[in-house]
Design a protein around this motif. Structure first.
Motif, PDB file in Angstrom:
ATOM      1  N   LYS A 185       0.853  -1.193   0.000  1.00  0.00           N
ATOM      2  CA  LYS A 185       0.000   0.000   0.000  1.00  0.00           C
ATOM      3  C   LYS A 185       0.886   1.240   0.000  1.00  0.00           C
ATOM      4  O   LYS A 185       1.728   1.411   0.879  1.00  0.00           O
ATOM      5  N   VAL A 186       0.665   2.117  -1.002  1.00  0.00           N
ATOM      6  CA  VAL A 186       1.531   3.285  -1.176  1.00  0.00           C
ATOM      7  C   VAL A 186       0.737   4.582  -1.063  1.00  0.00           C
ATOM      8  O   VAL A 186      -0.355   4.703  -1.628  1.00  0.00           O
ATOM      9  N   LEU A 187       1.300   5.533  -0.319  1.00  0.00           N
ATOM     10  CA  LEU A 187       0.757   6.894  -0.250  1.00  0.00           C
ATOM     11  C   LEU A 187       1.689   7.786  -1.064  1.00  0.00           C
ATOM     12  O   LEU A 187       2.891   7.825  -0.809  1.00  0.00           O
ATOM     13  N   LEU A 188       1.151   8.494  -2.068  1.00  0.00           N
ATOM     14  CA  LEU A 188       1.945   9.386  -2.912  1.00  0.00           C
ATOM     15  C   LEU A 188       1.851  10.818  -2.400  1.00  0.00           C
ATOM     16  O   LEU A 188       0.758  11.304  -2.100  1.00  0.00           O
ATOM     17  N   VAL A 189       2.998  11.486  -2.339  1.00  0.00           N
ATOM     18  CA  VAL A 189       3.029  12.857  -1.816  1.00  0.00           C
ATOM     19  C   VAL A 189       3.830  13.747  -2.764  1.00  0.00           C
ATOM     20  O   VAL A 189       5.030  13.563  -2.948  1.00  0.00           O
ATOM     21  N   ASP A 190       3.153  14.716  -3.383  1.00  0.00           N
ATOM     22  CA  ASP A 190       3.806  15.654  -4.296  1.00  0.00           C
ATOM     23  C   ASP A 190       2.863  16.849  -4.454  1.00  0.00           C
ATOM     24  O   ASP A 190       1.636  16.681  -4.362  1.00  0.00           O
ATOM     25  N   ASP A 191       3.411  18.014  -4.698  1.00  0.00           N
ATOM     26  CA  ASP A 191       2.545  19.193  -4.835  1.00  0.00           C
ATOM     27  C   ASP A 191       2.125  19.446  -6.278  1.00  0.00           C
ATOM     28  O   ASP A 191       1.478  20.453  -6.569  1.00  0.00           O
ATOM     29  N   HIS A 192       2.467  18.541  -7.193  1.00  0.00           N
ATOM     30  CA  HIS A 192       2.050  18.681  -8.587  1.00  0.00           C
ATOM     31  C   HIS A 192       1.116  17.528  -8.954  1.00  0.00           C
ATOM     32  O   HIS A 192       1.518  16.371  -8.943  1.00  0.00           O
ATOM     33  N   MET A 193      -0.119  17.870  -9.315  1.00  0.00           N
ATOM     34  CA  MET A 193      -1.115  16.840  -9.612  1.00  0.00           C
ATOM     35  C   MET A 193      -0.711  15.998 -10.812  1.00  0.00           C
ATOM     36  O   MET A 193      -0.989  14.806 -10.870  1.00  0.00           O
ATOM     37  N   LEU A 194      -0.057  16.621 -11.799  1.00  0.00           N
ATOM     38  CA  LEU A 194       0.354  15.875 -12.984  1.00  0.00           C
ATOM     39  C   LEU A 194       1.341  14.770 -12.609  1.00  0.00           C
ATOM     40  O   LEU A 194       1.263  13.653 -13.125  1.00  0.00           O
ATOM     41  N   VAL A 195       2.241  15.088 -11.674  1.00  0.00           N
ATOM     42  CA  VAL A 195       3.209  14.098 -11.202  1.00  0.00           C
ATOM     43  C   VAL A 195       2.487  12.977 -10.457  1.00  0.00           C
ATOM     44  O   VAL A 195       2.754  11.789 -10.670  1.00  0.00           O
ATOM     45  N   LEU A 196       1.569  13.359  -9.590  1.00  0.00           N
ATOM     46  CA  LEU A 196       0.806  12.369  -8.832  1.00  0.00           C
ATOM     47  C   LEU A 196       0.023  11.445  -9.751  1.00  0.00           C
ATOM     48  O   LEU A 196       0.015  10.225  -9.566  1.00  0.00           O
ATOM     49  N   ASP A 197      -0.628  12.031 -10.747  1.00  0.00           N
ATOM     50  CA  ASP A 197      -1.419  11.224 -11.685  1.00  0.00           C
ATOM     51  C   ASP A 197      -0.519  10.236 -12.443  1.00  0.00           C
ATOM     52  O   ASP A 197      -0.882   9.067 -12.642  1.00  0.00           O
ATOM     53  N   GLY A 198       0.653  10.733 -12.877  1.00  0.00           N
ATOM     54  CA  GLY A 198       1.570   9.869 -13.617  1.00  0.00           C
ATOM     55  C   GLY A 198       2.114   8.736 -12.767  1.00  0.00           C
ATOM     56  O   GLY A 198       2.170   7.579 -13.209  1.00  0.00           O
ATOM     57  N   LEU A 199       2.495   9.060 -11.523  1.00  0.00           N
ATOM     58  CA  LEU A 199       3.003   8.034 -10.611  1.00  0.00           C
ATOM     59  C   LEU A 199       1.937   6.993 -10.299  1.00  0.00           C
ATOM     60  O   LEU A 199       2.197   5.788 -10.310  1.00  0.00           O
ATOM     61  N   VAL A 252      -1.983   2.105  -4.899  1.00  0.00           N
ATOM     62  CA  VAL A 252      -1.934   3.480  -4.395  1.00  0.00           C
ATOM     63  C   VAL A 252      -3.219   3.740  -3.629  1.00  0.00           C
ATOM     64  O   VAL A 252      -4.309   3.728  -4.200  1.00  0.00           O
ATOM     65  N   ILE A 253      -3.093   3.944  -2.315  1.00  0.00           N
ATOM     66  CA  ILE A 253      -4.295   4.086  -1.483  1.00  0.00           C
ATOM     67  C   ILE A 253      -4.639   5.534  -1.152  1.00  0.00           C
ATOM     68  O   ILE A 253      -5.687   5.809  -0.569  1.00  0.00           O
ATOM     69  N   GLY A 254      -3.762   6.473  -1.554  1.00  0.00           N
ATOM     70  CA  GLY A 254      -4.064   7.870  -1.280  1.00  0.00           C
ATOM     71  C   GLY A 254      -2.988   8.795  -1.810  1.00  0.00           C
ATOM     72  O   GLY A 254      -1.906   8.356  -2.194  1.00  0.00           O
ATOM     73  N   ILE A 255      -3.324  10.096  -1.848  1.00  0.00           N
ATOM     74  CA  ILE A 255      -2.367  11.106  -2.288  1.00  0.00           C
ATOM     75  C   ILE A 255      -2.387  12.272  -1.307  1.00  0.00           C
ATOM     76  O   ILE A 255      -3.357  12.463  -0.569  1.00  0.00           O
ATOM     77  N   ALA A 256      -1.299  13.044  -1.295  1.00  0.00           N
ATOM     78  CA  ALA A 256      -1.205  14.243  -0.468  1.00  0.00           C
ATOM     79  C   ALA A 256      -0.355  15.264  -1.209  1.00  0.00           C
ATOM     80  O   ALA A 256       0.463  14.890  -2.059  1.00  0.00           O
ATOM     81  N   LEU A 293       5.741   7.489  -0.526  1.00  0.00           N
ATOM     82  CA  LEU A 293       6.613   7.939  -1.606  1.00  0.00           C
ATOM     83  C   LEU A 293       6.455   9.454  -1.703  1.00  0.00           C
ATOM     84  O   LEU A 293       5.422   9.952  -2.139  1.00  0.00           O
ATOM     85  N   MET A 294       7.481  10.189  -1.276  1.00  0.00           N
ATOM     86  CA  MET A 294       7.308  11.620  -1.016  1.00  0.00           C
ATOM     87  C   MET A 294       8.347  12.496  -1.710  1.00  0.00           C
ATOM     88  O   MET A 294       9.556  12.232  -1.636  1.00  0.00           O
ATOM     89  N   ASP A 295       7.867  13.532  -2.363  1.00  0.00           N
ATOM     90  CA  ASP A 295       8.734  14.531  -2.975  1.00  0.00           C
ATOM     91  C   ASP A 295       9.442  15.317  -1.872  1.00  0.00           C
ATOM     92  O   ASP A 295       8.940  15.429  -0.748  1.00  0.00           O
ATOM     93  N   VAL A 296      10.600  15.882  -2.192  1.00  0.00           N
ATOM     94  CA  VAL A 296      11.350  16.669  -1.208  1.00  0.00           C
ATOM     95  C   VAL A 296      10.874  18.117  -1.181  1.00  0.00           C
ATOM     96  O   VAL A 296      10.621  18.682  -0.120  1.00  0.00           O
ATOM     97  N   SER A 297      10.749  18.722  -2.355  1.00  0.00           N
ATOM     98  CA  SER A 297      10.412  20.149  -2.435  1.00  0.00           C
ATOM     99  C   SER A 297       8.900  20.349  -2.508  1.00  0.00           C
ATOM    100  O   SER A 297       8.285  20.115  -3.551  1.00  0.00           O
TER     101      SER A 297
END
Length: 206
Positions: A5-19, A31-35, A54-58
């Motif tokens: 189970k993976v939680l995706l974290v990024d401030d760009h929706m396009l990146v989140l959608d692609g991942l 993928v069980i959720g996004i932030a 799975l989290m972006d740094v910036s």
């Protein structure tokens, strides 16, 4: 087969959608959720209980580095895998110090990202090739910072010798051994005898 189970974290929706689209091609990843920032990541993690974050740094509000530190203290059971474009050694060192399980550059092939997720869920750590090169340089720099006497004490500690034995072997006082031991812990950021032993083995000091 265990579903990761993976939680995706990024401030760009396009990146989140692609991942999300790419990871869900894998039979064993869901993928069980996004932030969109670190605060949301911490909140969503408590609600959804992911295996890997799975989290972006910036990111705004709370960046990935600060969020990873909070995961370490507030939700230490979570495997945090960092994503970034940066690969300079000082930056990567700051990531390592958060307690994150791995660091993956954003330009890696999707298959490598899957491998990273599978590696950390098994209890390992994963650093993509560019990050690994910088990490190796960091480790070499750390090793060079140690004095000859500190290296000698580290070797003795790693072999299981007690402070008194080390003092006798190196012809120094027990208090001096204790001082070197504290200096080693401070310089290397390692706070246990087991950690010092692992460091000595990894750096082929014993």
């Amino acid at each position: 087969m265990q579903t990761i189970k993976v939680l995706l974290v990024d401030d760009h929706m396009l990146v989140l959608d692609g991942l999300k689209a790419r990871l869900e091609l894998e039979d064993n990843i869901k993928v069980i959720g996004i932030a969109n920032n670190g605060i949301e990541a911490l909140e969503q993690s408590k609600k959804l209980d992911p295996d890997v974050v799975l989290m972006d740094v910036s990111m705004p509000v709370l960046n990935g580095i600060e969020a990873a530190k909070r995961f370490q203290t507030e939700q230490p059971d979570k495997k945090v895998l960092m994503l970034s474009m940066h690969q300079d050694k000082e930056y990567i060192l700051s990531i390592i110090q958060t307690g994150a399980s791995g660091y993956v550059l954003k330009d890696v092939p999707a298959a490598e990202l899957v491998l990273a997720i599978e590696t950390v869920i098994r209890g390992g750590s994963y650093f993509s090739s560019g990050a690994s090169q910088a990490l190796y340089q960091v480790q070499e720099d750390e090793k060079e910072e140690l004095t000859k006497r500190e290296l000698a004490v580290l070797k003795e500690l790693a072999s299981g010798a007690a402070n008194k034995t080390i003092a006798n072997n190196l012809s120094i006082s027990v208090r001096t051994v204790e001082t070197h031991r504290q200096n080693l812990k401070q310089k290397l950021g390692i706070h246990s005898a087991a950690g010092l032993t692992k460091y000595a083995i990894e750096h082929k000091l014993i």
